[in-house]
Design a protein around this motif. Sequence first.
Motif, PDB file in Angstrom:
ATOM      1  N   ILE A  37     -13.098  27.621 -23.505  1.00  0.00           N
ATOM      2  CA  ILE A  37     -11.724  27.602 -24.007  1.00  0.00           C
ATOM      3  C   ILE A  37     -10.744  27.868 -22.859  1.00  0.00           C
ATOM      4  O   ILE A  37      -9.704  27.216 -22.731  1.00  0.00           O
ATOM      5  N   MET A  38     -11.080  28.833 -22.002  1.00  0.00           N
ATOM      6  CA  MET A  38     -10.220  29.196 -20.876  1.00  0.00           C
ATOM      7  C   MET A  38     -10.036  28.012 -19.936  1.00  0.00           C
ATOM      8  O   MET A  38      -8.919  27.743 -19.466  1.00  0.00           O
ATOM      9  N   ILE A  39     -11.113  27.279 -19.669  1.00  0.00           N
ATOM     10  CA  ILE A  39     -11.031  26.109 -18.784  1.00  0.00           C
ATOM     11  C   ILE A  39     -10.105  25.054 -19.399  1.00  0.00           C
ATOM     12  O   ILE A  39      -9.354  24.376 -18.696  1.00  0.00           O
ATOM     13  N   GLY A  40     -10.146  24.954 -20.725  1.00  0.00           N
ATOM     14  CA  GLY A  40      -9.228  24.045 -21.413  1.00  0.00           C
ATOM     15  C   GLY A  40      -7.777  24.405 -21.163  1.00  0.00           C
ATOM     16  O   GLY A  40      -6.916  23.536 -20.990  1.00  0.00           O
ATOM     17  N   TYR A  41      -7.498  25.717 -21.097  1.00  0.00           N
ATOM     18  CA  TYR A  41      -6.136  26.174 -20.800  1.00  0.00           C
ATOM     19  C   TYR A  41      -5.756  25.886 -19.354  1.00  0.00           C
ATOM     20  O   TYR A  41      -4.596  25.580 -19.054  1.00  0.00           O
ATOM     21  N   PHE A  42      -6.710  25.965 -18.443  1.00  0.00           N
ATOM     22  CA  PHE A  42      -6.419  25.660 -17.036  1.00  0.00           C
ATOM     23  C   PHE A  42      -6.041  24.196 -16.844  1.00  0.00           C
ATOM     24  O   PHE A  42      -5.300  23.853 -15.915  1.00  0.00           O
ATOM     25  N   SER A  43      -6.550  23.335 -17.700  1.00  0.00           N
ATOM     26  CA  SER A  43      -6.220  21.912 -17.559  1.00  0.00           C
ATOM     27  C   SER A  43      -4.836  21.579 -18.114  1.00  0.00           C
ATOM     28  O   SER A  43      -4.310  20.495 -17.866  1.00  0.00           O
ATOM     29  N   ARG A  44      -4.225  22.516 -18.847  1.00  0.00           N
ATOM     30  CA  ARG A  44      -2.891  22.271 -19.401  1.00  0.00           C
ATOM     31  C   ARG A  44      -1.827  22.061 -18.327  1.00  0.00           C
ATOM     32  O   ARG A  44      -1.089  21.063 -18.366  1.00  0.00           O
ATOM     33  N   PRO A  45      -1.685  22.962 -17.335  1.00  0.00           N
ATOM     34  CA  PRO A  45      -0.652  22.719 -16.311  1.00  0.00           C
ATOM     35  C   PRO A  45      -0.916  21.462 -15.497  1.00  0.00           C
ATOM     36  O   PRO A  45       0.039  20.804 -15.052  1.00  0.00           O
ATOM     37  N   ILE A  46      -2.188  21.110 -15.319  1.00  0.00           N
ATOM     38  CA  ILE A  46      -2.502  19.870 -14.604  1.00  0.00           C
ATOM     39  C   ILE A  46      -1.962  18.680 -15.401  1.00  0.00           C
ATOM     40  O   ILE A  46      -1.328  17.772 -14.854  1.00  0.00           O
ATOM     41  N   GLY A  47      -2.210  18.709 -16.709  1.00  0.00           N
ATOM     42  CA  GLY A  47      -1.698  17.644 -17.572  1.00  0.00           C
ATOM     43  C   GLY A  47      -0.188  17.577 -17.566  1.00  0.00           C
ATOM     44  O   GLY A  47       0.405  16.490 -17.540  1.00  0.00           O
ATOM     45  N   PHE A  93     -21.808  20.801 -22.196  1.00  0.00           N
ATOM     46  CA  PHE A  93     -21.076  20.073 -21.157  1.00  0.00           C
ATOM     47  C   PHE A  93     -20.113  19.060 -21.776  1.00  0.00           C
ATOM     48  O   PHE A  93     -18.958  18.937 -21.343  1.00  0.00           O
ATOM     49  N   ILE A  94     -20.569  18.337 -22.801  1.00  0.00           N
ATOM     50  CA  ILE A  94     -19.709  17.349 -23.468  1.00  0.00           C
ATOM     51  C   ILE A  94     -18.517  18.037 -24.117  1.00  0.00           C
ATOM     52  O   ILE A  94     -17.372  17.574 -24.003  1.00  0.00           O
ATOM     53  N   PHE A  95     -18.790  19.157 -24.783  1.00  0.00           N
ATOM     54  CA  PHE A  95     -17.717  19.905 -25.428  1.00  0.00           C
ATOM     55  C   PHE A  95     -16.702  20.391 -24.389  1.00  0.00           C
ATOM     56  O   PHE A  95     -15.483  20.315 -24.599  1.00  0.00           O
ATOM     57  N   LEU A  96     -17.190  20.896 -23.264  1.00  0.00           N
ATOM     58  CA  LEU A  96     -16.316  21.363 -22.181  1.00  0.00           C
ATOM     59  C   LEU A  96     -15.432  20.231 -21.674  1.00  0.00           C
ATOM     60  O   LEU A  96     -14.215  20.395 -21.498  1.00  0.00           O
ATOM     61  N   LEU A  97     -16.021  19.057 -21.443  1.00  0.00           N
ATOM     62  CA  LEU A  97     -15.274  17.911 -20.931  1.00  0.00           C
ATOM     63  C   LEU A  97     -14.173  17.490 -21.906  1.00  0.00           C
ATOM     64  O   LEU A  97     -13.017  17.256 -21.504  1.00  0.00           O
ATOM     65  N   LEU A  98     -14.518  17.424 -23.195  1.00  0.00           N
ATOM     66  CA  LEU A  98     -13.540  17.015 -24.205  1.00  0.00           C
ATOM     67  C   LEU A  98     -12.440  18.061 -24.357  1.00  0.00           C
ATOM     68  O   LEU A  98     -11.273  17.734 -24.584  1.00  0.00           O
ATOM     69  N   ARG A  99     -12.813  19.334 -24.210  1.00  0.00           N
ATOM     70  CA  ARG A  99     -11.826  20.408 -24.285  1.00  0.00           C
ATOM     71  C   ARG A  99     -10.835  20.313 -23.111  1.00  0.00           C
ATOM     72  O   ARG A  99      -9.637  20.541 -23.278  1.00  0.00           O
ATOM     73  N   MET A 100     -11.335  19.956 -21.941  1.00  0.00           N
ATOM     74  CA  MET A 100     -10.462  19.776 -20.775  1.00  0.00           C
ATOM     75  C   MET A 100      -9.498  18.611 -20.995  1.00  0.00           C
ATOM     76  O   MET A 100      -8.320  18.693 -20.640  1.00  0.00           O
ATOM     77  N   ILE A 101      -9.989  17.541 -21.597  1.00  0.00           N
ATOM     78  CA  ILE A 101      -9.137  16.381 -21.877  1.00  0.00           C
ATOM     79  C   ILE A 101      -8.055  16.763 -22.889  1.00  0.00           C
ATOM     80  O   ILE A 101      -6.885  16.390 -22.740  1.00  0.00           O
ATOM     81  N   GLN A 102      -8.437  17.536 -23.912  1.00  0.00           N
ATOM     82  CA  GLN A 102      -7.452  18.009 -24.886  1.00  0.00           C
ATOM     83  C   GLN A 102      -6.380  18.878 -24.219  1.00  0.00           C
ATOM     84  O   GLN A 102      -5.189  18.729 -24.500  1.00  0.00           O
ATOM     85  N   GLY A 103      -6.815  19.788 -23.349  1.00  0.00           N
ATOM     86  CA  GLY A 103      -5.877  20.647 -22.648  1.00  0.00           C
ATOM     87  C   GLY A 103      -4.928  19.849 -21.770  1.00  0.00           C
ATOM     88  O   GLY A 103      -3.723  20.122 -21.715  1.00  0.00           O
ATOM     89  N   PHE A 104      -5.471  18.843 -21.081  1.00  0.00           N
ATOM     90  CA  PHE A 104      -4.673  17.950 -20.233  1.00  0.00           C
ATOM     91  C   PHE A 104      -3.584  17.271 -21.066  1.00  0.00           C
ATOM     92  O   PHE A 104      -2.412  17.247 -20.688  1.00  0.00           O
ATOM     93  N   SER A 105      -3.983  16.738 -22.217  1.00  0.00           N
ATOM     94  CA  SER A 105      -3.043  16.040 -23.093  1.00  0.00           C
ATOM     95  C   SER A 105      -1.995  16.988 -23.658  1.00  0.00           C
ATOM     96  O   SER A 105      -0.804  16.661 -23.719  1.00  0.00           O
TER      97      SER A 105
END
Length: 280
Positions: A37-47, A93-105
């Motif tokens: 979940i935390m990694i998903g939040y890190f992808s937010r500012p990148i997005g 791993f798949i869940f992590l990747l999709l969570r990062m994409i969600q955070g990016f968006s």
Amino acid sequence: MLECYDFGLALSLAPILSKVFYTNTPTLSLIVYYIIIMIGYFSRPIGAIVIGFFGDKYGRKKTYIANTFIMLIATIMLVFTPSSQSIGALAVFIFLLLRMIQGFSFGGEVGGGLTLCYEYGIPKYSLKFCAIFEALTSAGTILVTSIIAILVYSISPQSMIDYGWRIAFAFGAVLTFISYLLRFKLTETFHPKSQKHPPIYDLFLNYKKRLTLAILLSLVTVSITITGVFLPIILLKITSLTFKDVSYLHIYSSVALLISSLLVATFFPQRFFAKSWLIA
């Protein structure tokens, strides 16, 4: 509101999904899940930076539509993601990747949405439109917790682990598809001009003090986010409350946040949204 549902769902379903994407130890599973979940939040500012860059370069509307499509695809894929019981560590791993994409968006969603609200509205009320936009993020949380509460009330705990969480994500995919279609009706608010450097370069070169202040002010909201997101799970661990009880508590707190936000946006004069209101 609709994108907040998609992004917030994985947080509210933490006690369930940590058993779907698990390790051998229940407590360790929850810790690993929160790292994801935390990694998903890190992808937010990148997005936010990337989507903002394209919004300044190609226009708000088409960028906003493309950003929604990214969230739609990620959410649909989450519905069909296998559990750890089926394919082992690959599921995590798949869940992590999709969570990062969600955070990016979602990062692009917040910045893009606020920008559209500011440019779309009557200048006299532009900040009020932005305040309403922020208030409706609470409506997304209410929607998340309400759907989860209905599912928890309707099916057994084991059914929630087996398939209930997929229903929640499928509902989110439908909502995002509706959002995707609605955005074609938006009017473009920004027409790119020929410029030597994209605005993001100008921001970092000429507005360092304001940018630093904005970052520091945004950290204030972290305390609210941490409390709202993680307190329900802590309550589950240290009290006799059930997941159903915590879901109801989450709804009540989100309703209070929504009402207070809308009251501020509706009744306070625009001048109070400046420095004096932030200090208050």
